[in-house]
Design an enzyme around this catalytic site. Structure first.
Site, PDB file in Angstrom:
ATOM      1  N   ASP A 216       0.758  -1.165  -0.122  1.00 52.67           N
ATOM      2  CA  ASP A 216       0.096   0.151   0.035  1.00 52.67           C
ATOM      3  C   ASP A 216       0.614   1.327  -0.108  1.00 52.67           C
ATOM      4  O   ASP A 216       1.895   1.412   0.573  1.00 52.67           O
ATOM      5  CB  ASP A 216      -0.938   0.129   1.275  1.00 52.67           C
ATOM      6  CG  ASP A 216      -1.838   1.179   1.183  1.00 52.67           C
ATOM      7  OD1 ASP A 216      -2.832   1.139   0.444  1.00 52.67           O
ATOM      8  OD2 ASP A 216      -1.874   1.673   2.376  1.00 52.67           O
ATOM      9  N   GLU A 276       1.809  -0.365  -5.031  1.00 50.85           N
ATOM     10  CA  GLU A 276       0.818   0.606  -5.367  1.00 50.85           C
ATOM     11  C   GLU A 276       1.567   1.984  -5.501  1.00 50.85           C
ATOM     12  O   GLU A 276       1.960   2.698  -4.838  1.00 50.85           O
ATOM     13  CB  GLU A 276      -0.294   0.789  -4.331  1.00 50.85           C
ATOM     14  CG  GLU A 276      -1.336   1.776  -4.815  1.00 50.85           C
ATOM     15  CD  GLU A 276      -2.190   2.243  -3.578  1.00 50.85           C
ATOM     16  OE1 GLU A 276      -3.382   2.723  -3.605  1.00 50.85           O
ATOM     17  OE2 GLU A 276      -1.712   2.189  -2.441  1.00 50.85           O
TER      18      GLU A 276
END
Length: 532
Positions: A216, A276
Site C-alpha cells: 500500500d 501501489e
C-alpha cells in the site's frame, strides 16, 4: 503484537519462481466478497466458501485487502496490529485454513502490506503520545513542533489525501503527520526500529506460507528530512500523482525501503511484491522495478484512460515503455477499491457493460500480469448510495463534498433475487445492495454462455492454455480508423473497435469475441481475439 506461530502444515508447492510474470490476480476486498458468519460483513470464512468460484474462474492468485486488527477508520488500512487477524474477519487458524485450501486448488495467496502508517490505536502510537516530545517512542513517527510564535500553525502546508490538513495537534502542543486520516499517523522510515518491524511483519506472513504482498502507498514511505512546504495544488485527489512539487510521495529515499523489502523476499524463493505506485512519469515509475526492488508495480494508466482509442493506446505504449528497461513485466488493472468501476466509467448501463467486456479482452490480451477486482467478472457497476450510509473517511474529511469510494465497494451478488443475493445469511449488509441485481449474480451468469462471467472464464482458460499468448512483447498492426490492434509473438491478434461502426475482422481463426461477429464484422465497442 501477536506471537509468531508456525506455518500451516499443507504448503503450496511452488514449481515456478517467476509465476507472477503473467499471472492473473484477483483482488478480494474482504468486507465485500463473501460473508461466512452472517453479520453482513465479508470475512475469511466467506473467501474459503467461494474458492471453488475462483478456481473455476481460472485466476492464478489472490490479493486480499487488510484483514488485520483495526478500528476501521479506513476499513482496515488503519492497522493496529499487522501480525494478527481482526475478529470481524476471523482468526489466524481461519487464515491458515484459507491458505491451505487455496494452495490445494493451485491458487496462490498474497496479502496487503501497509507500511506507510499505522492506526492511532497501534501500541506504538499510544506509547508515543504518552512519552512526550523528543522521546524514542515519538521518533517512530513524524512529530514536529508547529509554526508561529505559539506553535499553533501546522509544521507545513501539506494537505491530507482525504481532505483537510495532513497534521493534527496533540495535547502537549506538538503535531503529527498523517498523509491520510488523523487515525493513520505516518511512520518515520529513517528509524531503524520501523524498518526492522516491517521486516518482522513480512517474515511472519511468509513463514505462514503467503506467496507475496501488495504494498500500500508504495511510493510514500520516505519524506524529505526538513518536511518543506509543497507547491499549492488545486486538486489533491486520492493518490493522484502531482509531480515533483508534491513532497508527500515519490522521494528518492523510498527506494532504500524497497531494497530492504526485496532482501526479505529473496530469502523466500517464489514470493513477490507488487507496489501501489501512483507515479505517472515512465522513468520515475521504472525506478521501482530495478533488479533489487519490486517485482511488479501497478501502472494505472489503463485504469485512468477514458474510452478513447488514443488514450487506451497511449496507456499501453507508456506502460510497456516503463518496463522496457527493467526486469519486470507490465502490470495491468482496470478497476480497484479506490476508483469507480470501469462499467460505470465507460458510461454505465448496457453501453458500459458492452465496453467493459471489450476492455476485459484488451487487458487480458496484453503481455504481463493482470489484476481483476472482485465483481469485474460479473460486470458490476458502481452503486449510487444515499448519503446516510456512506462510510469512506473522504466523505466527512471533505466536508461532505466528496462522496468517496463506497460506490465501488458494494458487496458481490452471488445468488437469489433479493438483497443480499447470497452474499450473507443476513439481509442487512455493511453497505446496502440495490434491488434488481438478480440477473447480475454469479449463479445466473454461470448458466448463461453469453454472460460477462462466461466471457471471463473463457478468456482466462485461453490465456492459460493457448500458445497464441506466448512471448512478452507485442507489435502494433494496421487497424481501421477508431480501432487499435496488436499481435503477440505467439500469434494472438487483439482488435478493439471504438469507431462507432462495425469493422471487418482481420484474417485468422476467432478464439473469443466480446460481442457477436456474424458476417465477418466486429461491432463497435467490442474486441476480438484471433489466432493469426
Amino acid at each position: 503484537m501477536s506471537p509468531v506461530e508456525g506455518p500451516p502444515a499443507a504448503r503450496f508447492r511452488r514449481t515456478d519462481v517467476d509465476w507472477w510474470r503473467d499471472a492473473v490476480f484477483y483482488q478480494v476486498y474482504i468486507r465485500s466478497f463473501a460473508d461466512g458468519n452472517g453479520d453482513g460483513v465479508g470475512d475469511l470464512a466467506g473467501i474459503r466458501a467461494r474458492l471453488p468460484h475462483l478456481a473455476t474462474l481460472g485466476v492464478d492468485a489472490l490479493w486480499i485487502t487488510p484483514f488485520y486488527p483495526s478500528p476501521m477508520a479506513d476499513h482496515g488500512y488503519d492497522v493496529a496490529d499487522p501480525r494478527d487477524v481482526e475478529p470481524v474477519f476471523g482468526d489466524l487458524a481461519e487464515f491458515d485454513a484459507l491458505l491451505g485450501e487455496a494452495h490445494a486448488l493451485g491458487i496462490r495467496v498474497t496479502v496487503d502490506l501497509v507500511p506507510n502508517h499505522t492506526s492511532d490505536r497501534h501500541a506504538w502510537f499510544r506509547a508515543a503520545l504518552a512519552a512526550g516530545p523528543g522521546s524514542p517512542e515519538r521518533a517512530r513517527y513524524l512529530f514536529r513542533d508547529g509554526r508561529g510564535p505559539d506553535g499553533a500553525e501546522p509544521p507545513n502546508n501539506w494537505p491530507s489525501v482525504f481532505g483537510g490538513p495532513a497534521w493534527t495537534r496533540v495535547d502537549d502542543g506538538q503535531w503529527y503527520l498523517h498523509v491520510f486520516a488523523p487515525e493513520q499517523p505516518d511512520l518515520d522510515f529513517t528509524s531503524p526500529e520501523v524498518l526492522a518491524d516491517l521486516e518482522t511483519t513480512m517474515r511472519f506472513w511468509l513463514d505462514r506460507g503467503v506467496d507475496g504482498f501488495r504494498i500500500d502507498v508504495a511510493h510514500g514511505m520516505a519524506k524529505p528530512a526538513d518536511l518543506p512546504d509543497m507547491e499549492p495544488m488545486e486538486d489533491t485527489g486520492l493518490l493522484d500523482d502531482h509531480g515533483p512539487g508534491d513532497h508527500r510521495f515519490d522521494n528518492d529515499e523510498v527506494h532504500d525501503v524497497h531494497r530492504r523489502v526485496r532482501a526479505v523476499l529473496d530469502r523466500y524463493p517464489g514470493t513477490m511484491a507488487v507496489g501501489e505506485v501512483w507515479v505517472s512519469d515512465d522513468d520515475r515509475l521504472a525506478q521501482y522495478l530495478r533488479p533489487d526492488e519490486l517485482q511488479l508495480a501497478f501502472n494505472f494508466k489503463l485504469l485512468t484512460a477514458g474510452w478513447d482509442v488514443e488514450e487506451l493506446r497511449d496507456a499501453v505504449v507508456h506502460s510497456l515503455a516503463t518496463v522496457a528497461g527493467t526486469p519486470a513485466p507490465a502490470c495491468w488493472v482496470l478497476s480497484n477499491h479506490d476508483r469507480p468501476r470501469h462499467v460505470t466509467r465507460y458510461g454505465g448501463g448496457e453501453q458500459g457493460t458492452r465496453r467493459a467486456r471489450a476492455a476485459a479482452l484488451l487487458q487480458l490480451a496484453l503481455p504481463g500480469a493482470a489484476y481483476l477486482y472482485n465483481g469485474d467478472e460479473l460486470g458490476m457497476p458502481d452503486v449510487d448510495l444515499p448519503d446516510e450510509v456512506l462510510q469512506d473517511p473522504i466523505w466527512e474529511r471533505s466536508g461532505r463534498t466528496e462522496r468517496g469510494r463506497d460506490a465501488c465497494r458494494v458487496p458481490v451478488p452471488w445468488s437469489g433475487t433479493e438483497p443480499s443475493y447470497g452474499f450473507s445469511a443476513s439481509a442487512g449488509t455493511w453497505l446496502p445492495m440495490p434491488e434488481g441485481w438478480g440477473p447480475l449474480t454469479a449463479e445466473v451468469q454461470a448458466g448463461d454462455p453469453g454472460s460477462v462471467l462466461s466471457l471471463y472464464r473463457a478468456a482466462l482458460a485461453l490465456r492459460r492454455t493457448s500458445p497464441a499468448f506466448a512471448g512478452e512483447g507485442l507489435d502494433w498492426v494496421p487497424a481501421p480508423g477508431g480501432c487499435l490492434a496488436f499481435r503477440r509473438p505467439g500469434g494472438l491478434v487483439c482488435l478493439l473497435n471504438l469507431s462507432g461502426a462495425p469493422v471487418p475482422l482481420p484474417e485468422g481463426r476467432v478464439l473469443l469475441a466480446s460481442a457477436g461477429t456474424s458476417g465477418g464484422a466486429l461491432p463497435s465497442d467490442a474486441a476480438v481475439w484471433l489466432q493469426a
